[in-house]
Design a protein around this motif. Structure first.
Motif, PDB file in Angstrom:
ATOM      1  N   PRO A 197       0.819  -1.214   0.000  1.00 36.13           N
ATOM      2  CA  PRO A 197       0.000   0.000   0.000  1.00 36.13           C
ATOM      3  C   PRO A 197       0.857   1.270   0.000  1.00 36.13           C
ATOM      4  O   PRO A 197       0.571   2.211  -0.740  1.00 36.13           O
ATOM      5  N   ALA A 198       1.926   1.273   0.785  1.00 34.84           N
ATOM      6  CA  ALA A 198       2.797   2.457   0.832  1.00 34.84           C
ATOM      7  C   ALA A 198       3.505   2.653  -0.494  1.00 34.84           C
ATOM      8  O   ALA A 198       3.627   3.777  -1.003  1.00 34.84           O
ATOM      9  N   THR A 199       3.967   1.567  -1.087  1.00 32.64           N
ATOM     10  CA  THR A 199       4.664   1.662  -2.370  1.00 32.64           C
ATOM     11  C   THR A 199       3.736   2.216  -3.446  1.00 32.64           C
ATOM     12  O   THR A 199       4.114   3.059  -4.251  1.00 32.64           O
ATOM     13  N   LEU A 200       2.504   1.725  -3.423  1.00 31.47           N
ATOM     14  CA  LEU A 200       1.541   2.115  -4.449  1.00 31.47           C
ATOM     15  C   LEU A 200       1.155   3.595  -4.340  1.00 31.47           C
ATOM     16  O   LEU A 200       0.763   4.204  -5.333  1.00 31.47           O
ATOM     17  N   ARG A 201       1.304   4.149  -3.147  1.00 27.37           N
ATOM     18  CA  ARG A 201       0.994   5.569  -2.961  1.00 27.37           C
ATOM     19  C   ARG A 201       1.790   6.443  -3.917  1.00 27.37           C
ATOM     20  O   ARG A 201       1.356   7.509  -4.313  1.00 27.37           O
ATOM     21  N   LYS A 202       2.976   5.990  -4.261  1.00 30.41           N
ATOM     22  CA  LYS A 202       3.790   6.806  -5.167  1.00 30.41           C
ATOM     23  C   LYS A 202       3.078   7.006  -6.502  1.00 30.41           C
ATOM     24  O   LYS A 202       3.118   8.089  -7.089  1.00 30.41           O
ATOM     25  N   GLY A 203       2.412   5.943  -6.959  1.00 31.19           N
ATOM     26  CA  GLY A 203       1.675   6.049  -8.217  1.00 31.19           C
ATOM     27  C   GLY A 203       0.518   7.033  -8.112  1.00 31.19           C
ATOM     28  O   GLY A 203       0.232   7.774  -9.053  1.00 31.19           O
ATOM     29  N   LEU A 204      -0.124   7.028  -6.944  1.00 31.78           N
ATOM     30  CA  LEU A 204      -1.201   8.004  -6.725  1.00 31.78           C
ATOM     31  C   LEU A 204      -0.626   9.413  -6.663  1.00 31.78           C
ATOM     32  O   LEU A 204      -1.206  10.360  -7.189  1.00 31.78           O
ATOM     33  N   ALA A 205       0.541   9.542  -6.032  1.00 34.28           N
ATOM     34  CA  ALA A 205       1.173  10.854  -5.930  1.00 34.28           C
ATOM     35  C   ALA A 205       1.600  11.367  -7.308  1.00 34.28           C
ATOM     36  O   ALA A 205       1.589  12.562  -7.578  1.00 34.28           O
ATOM     37  N   MET A 206       1.954  10.446  -8.188  1.00 34.74           N
ATOM     38  CA  MET A 206       2.302  10.860  -9.555  1.00 34.74           C
ATOM     39  C   MET A 206       1.084  11.376 -10.296  1.00 34.74           C
ATOM     40  O   MET A 206       1.216  12.140 -11.251  1.00 34.74           O
ATOM     41  N   GLY A 207      -0.099  10.918  -9.878  1.00 33.93           N
ATOM     42  CA  GLY A 207      -1.289  11.477 -10.503  1.00 33.93           C
ATOM     43  C   GLY A 207      -2.415  10.505 -10.813  1.00 33.93           C
ATOM     44  O   GLY A 207      -3.460  10.930 -11.314  1.00 33.93           O
ATOM     45  N   ALA A 208      -2.228   9.222 -10.539  1.00 30.18           N
ATOM     46  CA  ALA A 208      -3.324   8.283 -10.787  1.00 30.18           C
ATOM     47  C   ALA A 208      -4.524   8.645  -9.921  1.00 30.18           C
ATOM     48  O   ALA A 208      -4.377   9.222  -8.849  1.00 30.18           O
ATOM     49  N   ASP A 209      -5.738   8.307 -10.403  1.00 35.06           N
ATOM     50  CA  ASP A 209      -6.942   8.725  -9.694  1.00 35.06           C
ATOM     51  C   ASP A 209      -7.271   7.841  -8.507  1.00 35.06           C
ATOM     52  O   ASP A 209      -7.767   8.310  -7.494  1.00 35.06           O
ATOM     53  N   ARG A 210      -7.037   6.557  -8.651  1.00 31.04           N
ATOM     54  CA  ARG A 210      -7.329   5.667  -7.541  1.00 31.04           C
ATOM     55  C   ARG A 210      -6.541   4.376  -7.702  1.00 31.04           C
ATOM     56  O   ARG A 210      -5.932   4.150  -8.747  1.00 31.04           O
TER      57      ARG A 210
END
Lengths: 263, 328
Positions: free
Chosen positions: A70-83
């Protein structure tokens, strides 16, 4: 347009990566987990398209253990993914490609998509087969290993350089593509993105929620042995004192590594 | 109806749009024949079956199946998957083998998904035990050796190009046309096509016996001629580190390492390459490694059989001259 980007957590290639020799599985605690760079490039393709077509939703999808993902995936959200959607289930420990593909396919159908974008091959498994398997399981069109990508409302086109030829091709959507590292580097998350990521939807699913019952009779790829290759040792090392080139040539000759000139 | 032996290994070989066998067929057939009876499958334009059958038998295929299709030139993968499905139905193979090439992997993965078969990717060899076919893998840059097998059914295997030097003896030609029912699965449309098979006289990086690679220490793309000169003196292929690729000295296709090509040649020479783990992962199983670098602390020296702390721009020209002299 709804785009699913497949994300993968891998051990950082800048560190030593180790296998558990009992199980043949990755020793996850032994190295720093990071988002695989190629999946970040896949995300970049999706985000670039959303800049041109604001009516685009970018959903991250990953399968993996609860731990650090979950923490790793946050980076993708921070880059701009919606969910983000994270599939985790203890029954997936040691899942082979067939089971992983089945799970991702079920999750992608659960999310719904016009386009699935993946990296062409991860840095740890390196299989490069999953996007093709998904294409087949969905019964849609696919293009593997694209080095350029153009997305419009109804089609995706791109170019592929194989070992023997290169071609440009297009598919009608819905479809699945995988991209190579010839595509642009991913953007860095900015501060605003990092703050926003904390509030973005993050869904966690298990196999029961996806309606998957693991069939014990299905053909699986299984590890039957795993061994560590002995570490390589350093050999001779010299400082060049003006004759290093001659010394290397002598070393090559002694080891029969200088071949006769071929006709 | 011709029967197929119980130990048949179905081998998908790649054919150019004009009907020429791609390199790699001998390796695949040789590996298959080492564990069973090699049944080669090729897709080709109409009128090529007899010739391809003869060529594949010469490489060791006990039986050859040819699917002649006019879609061969214009398609990406679906006809190959359909042909694999049709061939597997008549052959009932113990394993299915393709190259771990972009097209071979695509076809193998889709066939495995369609048929519900277990998939073993990027094998560096195959063997058999009393329970069936085993795929051998070299993972994490060769740091680990892992064997895999199917729990049941035929194992679908992609074989890393250049990983196996087993070759089979020629067999009598035994070719059959394979009727293939089109699945109708959605397919990509090719809009532009060109052959890129290197016009270079140098060997391909994958599978080369000798590889000479350059890194950031070269300083520029022009200076890569130093790498080329040594490669040509030894009859070797050219590679590069990621640093050299990222700096724009050479094309990404030449990158050796974690995110590029994995090589295991007889001889690997690293010029001006520091030897980051990412690079070592792509070459550390080379039989003999030689490194020249001006930084005595470069990690490449930890795995080099012969390391020279020195300036590549003086050592390499001397080395090339010495090689020429020794060869006479």
């Amino acid at each position: 347009m709804k785009i699913i980007v497949l994300m993968k957590e891998v051990p950082d290639t800048y560190g030593e990566r180790t296998l558990d020799l009992e199980t043949g599985l990755l020793n996850r605690s032994a190295s720093e987990p990071v988002l695989d760079e190629i999946t970040e490039r896949a995300l970049e393709v999706a985000l670039s398209h959303r800049e041109k077509d604001a009516n685009t939703e970018v959903v991250l999808l990953t399968v993996g253990p609860a731990g650090t993902l979950p923490a790793t995936l946050r980076k993708g959200l921070a880059m701009g993914a919606d969910r983000a959607v994270h599939v985790q289930d203890p029954a997936l420990l040691g899942a082979d490609l067939s089971l992983t593909a089945q799970v991702i396919a079920a999750a992608a159908k659960h999310i719904g998509f016009d386009l699935v974008i993946a990296g062409n091959a991860s840095t740890d498994g390196g299989g490069g087969a999953l996007p093709s398997m998904l294409t087949e399981l969905f019964g849609v069109a696919g293009l593997a290993s694209l080095s350029t990508v153009a997305i419009d409302e109804l089609t995706v086109s791109g170019s592929c350089n194989t070992e023997f030829d290169s071609y440009e091709a297009s598919i009608d959507l819905p479809g699945v593509i995988s991209v190579t590292e010839a595509l642009p580097d991913a953007r860095f998350p900015n501060f605003k993105g990092i703050m926003a990521a904390k509030k973005k939807p993050f869904e966690t699913l298990d196999l029961a929620q996806l309606g998957i019952v693991i069939d014990q009779e299905t053909a699986r790829s299984i590890v039957i042995s795993a061994a560590q290759r002995p570490a390589r040792n350093a050999g001779i090392r010299i400082e060049d004192a003006g004759d290093a080139g001659d010394q290397i040539a002598e070393f090559l000759a002694q080891n029969q590594l200088i071949k006769g000139r071929s006709a | 109806m011709i029967g197929y032996p119980a130990n048949s290994i179905l081998v998908l070989v790649e054919v150019s749009p004009s009907g020429q066998l791609r390199s790699g067929a001998a390796e695949l057939i040789g590996a298959a024949a080492s564990v069973g009876s090699a049944v080669a499958l090729a897709l080709a334009p109409t009128g090529n079956a007899e010739r391809l059958g003869t060529e594949l038998a010469a490489l060791g295929a006990a039986q050859v199946l040819i699917s002649e299709t006019e879609e061969h030139a214009s398609s990406v993968v679906v006809p190959a998957v359909d042909a694999l499905a049709a061939a597997a139905a008549v052959v009932a193979p113990e394993a299915v083998l393709t190259a771990n090439s972009i097209r071979g992997r695509d076809a193998a993965a889709r066939f495995a998904a369609r048929s519900g078969s277990a998939l073993a990717l990027d094998a560096v060899g195959i063997s058999r035990d009393e329970e069936g076919i085993i795929a051998h893998h070299s993972v994490y840059g060769g740091a680990y050796l892992v064997d895999s097998a199917a729990s049941t059914g035929a194992l679908v295997i992609t074989l890393r190009q250049g990983s196996s030097d087993l070759r089979s003896e020629a067999q009598p030609s035994n070719v059959q046309q394979l009727p293939v029912a089109a699945s109708g699965a959605p397919e990509a449309t090719i809009t532009a096509y060109r052959e890129t098979a290197a016009a270079s006289s140098r060997p391909e990086l994958r599978g080369a016996d000798i590889v000479v690679s350059g890194g950031r220490g070269l300083g520029s793309g022009e200076n890569f001629s130093l790498v080329e000169g040594l490669a040509d003196a030894l009859g070797g292929a050219i590679g590069a580190s990621r640093a050299a690729v990222d700096a724009g000295y050479v094309a990404q296709t030449m990158q050796v390492g974690q995110t590029g090509v994995t090589v295991a040649p007889q001889l690997y020479i690293a010029l001006g390459i520091s030897g980051a783990i990412q690079h070592r992962a792509g070459m550390q199983t080379s039989k003999t490694i030689i490194a020249i670098n001006k930084d005595p602390d470069a990690p490449i020296f930890d795995i080099a059989d012969f390391g020279v702390v020195g300036d590549i721009f003086t050592v390499v020209p001397q080395l090339v001259a010495a090689i020429e002299a020794k060869r006479g």
